[in-house]
Design an enzyme around this catalytic site. Structure first.
Site, PDB file in Angstrom:
ATOM      1  N   GLY A  58      -8.111 -14.089  -7.228  1.00 26.91           N
ATOM      2  CA  GLY A  58      -8.430 -13.628  -5.873  1.00 26.91           C
ATOM      3  C   GLY A  58      -7.392 -14.050  -4.853  1.00 26.91           C
TER       4      GLY A  58
ATOM      5  N   SER B 287      -1.971 -10.913  -8.334  1.00 29.80           N
ATOM      6  CA  SER B 287      -2.113 -10.083  -9.540  1.00 29.80           C
ATOM      7  C   SER B 287      -2.570 -10.845 -10.767  1.00 29.80           C
ATOM      8  CB  SER B 287      -0.806  -9.363  -9.858  1.00 29.80           C
ATOM      9  OG  SER B 287      -0.595  -8.380  -8.937  1.00 29.80           O
ATOM     10  N   SER B 288      -3.597 -11.639 -10.593  1.00 25.44           N
ATOM     11  CA  SER B 288      -4.153 -12.307 -11.777  1.00 25.44           C
ATOM     12  C   SER B 288      -4.670 -11.257 -12.757  1.00 25.44           C
ATOM     13  CB  SER B 288      -5.271 -13.271 -11.376  1.00 25.44           C
ATOM     14  OG  SER B 288      -6.234 -12.617 -10.583  1.00 25.44           O
TER      15      SER B 288
ATOM     16  N   ASP C 149       2.498   1.989  -3.127  1.00 20.37           N
ATOM     17  CA  ASP C 149       2.665   2.423  -4.534  1.00 20.37           C
ATOM     18  C   ASP C 149       1.817   3.645  -4.862  1.00 20.37           C
ATOM     19  OD1 ASP C 149       0.312   0.849  -4.559  1.00 20.37           O
ATOM     20  OD2 ASP C 149       0.846  -0.267  -6.380  1.00 20.37           O
TER      21      ASP C 149
ATOM     22  N   GLY D  43      -4.408 -12.548  -4.536  1.00 18.01           N
ATOM     23  CA  GLY D  43      -3.496 -11.444  -4.237  1.00 18.01           C
ATOM     24  C   GLY D  43      -2.171 -11.578  -4.968  1.00 18.01           C
TER      25      GLY D  43
ATOM     26  N   ASP E  84       1.713  -3.694  -9.726  1.00 19.09           N
ATOM     27  CA  ASP E  84       1.440  -5.011 -10.317  1.00 19.09           C
ATOM     28  C   ASP E  84       1.713  -5.017 -11.819  1.00 19.09           C
ATOM     29  OD1 ASP E  84       0.569  -5.257  -7.743  1.00 19.09           O
ATOM     30  OD2 ASP E  84      -1.536  -5.567  -8.227  1.00 19.09           O
TER      31      ASP E  84
ATOM     32  N   HIS F 160       0.832  -1.213   0.000  1.00 13.60           N
ATOM     33  CA  HIS F 160       0.000   0.000   0.000  1.00 13.60           C
ATOM     34  C   HIS F 160       0.869   1.266   0.000  1.00 13.60           C
ATOM     35  CE1 HIS F 160      -3.937  -1.927   0.233  1.00 13.60           C
ATOM     36  NE2 HIS F 160      -3.325  -2.858   0.940  1.00 13.60           N
TER      37      HIS F 160
HETATM   38  C1  GAF Z   1      -3.051  -4.292  -5.064  1.00 11.66           C
HETATM   39  C2  GAF Z   1      -2.917  -3.085  -5.983  1.00 11.66           C
HETATM   40  F1  GAF Z   1      -3.295  -3.421  -7.253  1.00 11.66           F
HETATM   41  C3  GAF Z   1      -1.490  -2.558  -5.975  1.00 11.66           C
HETATM   42  O1  GAF Z   1      -1.390  -1.404  -6.763  1.00 11.66           O
HETATM   43  C4  GAF Z   1      -1.020  -2.289  -4.540  1.00 11.66           C
HETATM   44  O2  GAF Z   1      -1.589  -1.107  -4.044  1.00 11.66           O
HETATM   45  C5  GAF Z   1      -1.320  -3.478  -3.635  1.00 11.66           C
HETATM   46  O3  GAF Z   1      -2.673  -3.912  -3.743  1.00 11.66           O
HETATM   47  C6  GAF Z   1      -1.039  -3.179  -2.194  1.00 11.66           C
HETATM   48  O4  GAF Z   1       0.325  -2.972  -2.010  1.00 11.66           O
HETATM   49  O5  GAF Z   1      -2.309  -5.358  -5.531  1.00 11.66           O
END
Ligand code: GAF
Length: 410
Positions: free
Chosen positions: A138, A142-143, A48, A140, A188, A46
């Site tokens: 789902g 980054s699908s 980025d 976490g 991501d 959290h």
């Molecule tokens: C998700 C978001 F897509 C990312 O940009 C990032 O904020 C992340 O949550 C938390 O670090 O993957």
């Protein structure tokens, strides 16, 4: 011996996607095959969208897209990914004159439509494609970013853009904003485009520059544990965290929390409500922690790195409030095993996965211990840092001419 999930090879995934393509599109062979990876974030959560640092690596789990250009403006895409909303095939017509391509149902197709809309070399030709993915949905990992980047990479083969990789990641992030409704940061998509085998990436989300951090020590393992509690960023929690950070930065008189120190925050304590204070506290410390963690990794100081991972998890749990009971259980189970350096939740939170850094010879006992101490049923991936999006050789690499809708109309 404790077991982890097999990671399918790219070749097998491409073969599967080709088979589905031929079965559904009149026996034709697809002309193009590409893939883009999911990611695991080692630390920097959290941060980025607060212009801070993140330290993710691209995974061998990935999305493959195979397909071909059509001579018209029609698009047909089939997903072979299980567990997505039905139907598994969408057909649409590319809008004329840069008109928007609105999101709709099924929701998995919105990532594709979003990328089509934000693609940087319009107009696009029509196409047929098949999508196959090994990134758990789902989880976490980054699908969605891997699907966006895979689709963008596929479109680059039909209608080349200028090849700017950072701009490509930004276009895919825009797709997520407008078509999935998630105001995500850049992490991501960036690592899915620019990831590099054997390295994590220290990304400065303010300058959009990245430094390679080598991570290929054979005595070290990166273990991902899926809580199998499905997480989704499309609810209100993620946007509300982002807003709280923006509010905190505004109260501190800074353009972002990257520009603020803990001292600034303490000085402004009376002007921030306690929730906003805690959110900002996490972000300011996490940005600093991530820079320190990258230095520790470069020196091979895995214990220092692991300590920072646990601090990160505790802060996400207590200050940012994006963990959940299952992720906390997984972290404390992992930390009870000798040979484990550190463990933390990874990604947006509210379910999904943890990432654990450990000695290679501690893997079996760690998996066993987690299985015995976790109240749910976890799955495990033993992973290595992989390359970002890439193209395969069995098909034509690039057309000589850029498709022109005008030419077709004449
Ligand atoms: C998700 C978001 F897509 C990312 O940009 C990032 O904020 C992340 O949550 C938390 O670090 O993957």
């Amino acid at each position: 011996m404790a077991s982890s999930c097999p990671v399918p090879s790219v070749n097998d995934m491409v073969a599967e996607a080709r088979r589905v393509f031929q079965a559904n599109f009149g026996g034709q062979h697809p002309e193009v095959a590409v893939c883009a990876p999911g990611r695991v974030n080692l630390i920097g959560e959290h941060t980025d969208y607060n212009q801070g640092f993140v330290l993710p690596m691209a995974l061998p789990l990935m999305t493959v897209v195979v397909g071909s250009q059509t001579p018209d403006q029609n698009v047909s895409v089939i997903t072979a990914t299980e567990a997505v909303e039905e139907p598994r095939r969408v057909d649409f017509v590319l809008p004329k004159d840069n008109q928007p391509l609105p999101p709709g149902k099924p929701s998995w197709a919105n990532y594709i439509k979003g990328v089509v809309q934000h693609y940087r070399a319009q107009p696009l030709p029509g196409f047929r494609a098949v999508v196959v993915s090994s990134v758990p949905l789902g989880g976490g990992l980054s699908s969605s970013a891997s699907l966006e980047v895979a689709v963008y990479t596929f479109l680059q083969q039909l209608c080349p853009d200028d090849g700017d990789k950072v701009a490509k990641a930004v276009a895919c992030q825009q797709a997520e904003h407008t078509h999935a409704g998630v105001p995500c940061g850049i992490m991501d998509q960036f690592v899915s485009v620019l990831g590099m085998e054997g390295n994590a990436l220290l990304i400065d989300c303010r300058s959009l520059e990245a430094t390679l951090v080598p991570l290929a020590d054979p005595s070290l393992v990166i273990l991902i544990t899926n809580s199998n509690v499905r997480h989704s960023l499309t609810g209100s929690e993620y946007p509300s965290r982002r807003r709280q950070c923006e509010d905190a930065a505004a109260i501190l008189g800074r353009s972002s929390l990257r520009e603020a120190s803990l001292q600034d925050l303490e000085d402004a304590k009376g002007r921030l409500d306690s929730v906003t204070f805690r959110r900002a506290h996490h972000v300011i410390e996490e940005i600093k922690r991530t820079a320190e963690a990258a230095e520790a990794l470069k020196r091979g100081a895995y214990r220092d790195f692991g300590k920072l991972m646990v601090e990160s998890h505790n802060s996400l749990r207590d200050h940012y409030e994006v963990s959940c009971q299952e992720l906390d259980e997984l972290v404390s189970a992992a930390m009870g095993v000798e040979g484990v350096y550190g463990s933390r939740m990874t990604g947006g939170g509210f379910g999904g996965c943890t990432v654990t850094l450990l000695e290679a010879d501690a893997v079996d006992r760690t998996i066993q211990h987690i299985k015995e101490h976790y109240s749910g049923s976890p799955s495990f991936y033993i992973t290595k840092p992989s390359d970002g999006a890439r193209i395969f050789g069995f098909v034509q690499q690039q057309r000589n001419t850029v498709y022109s809708r005008d030419a077709e109309n004449n």
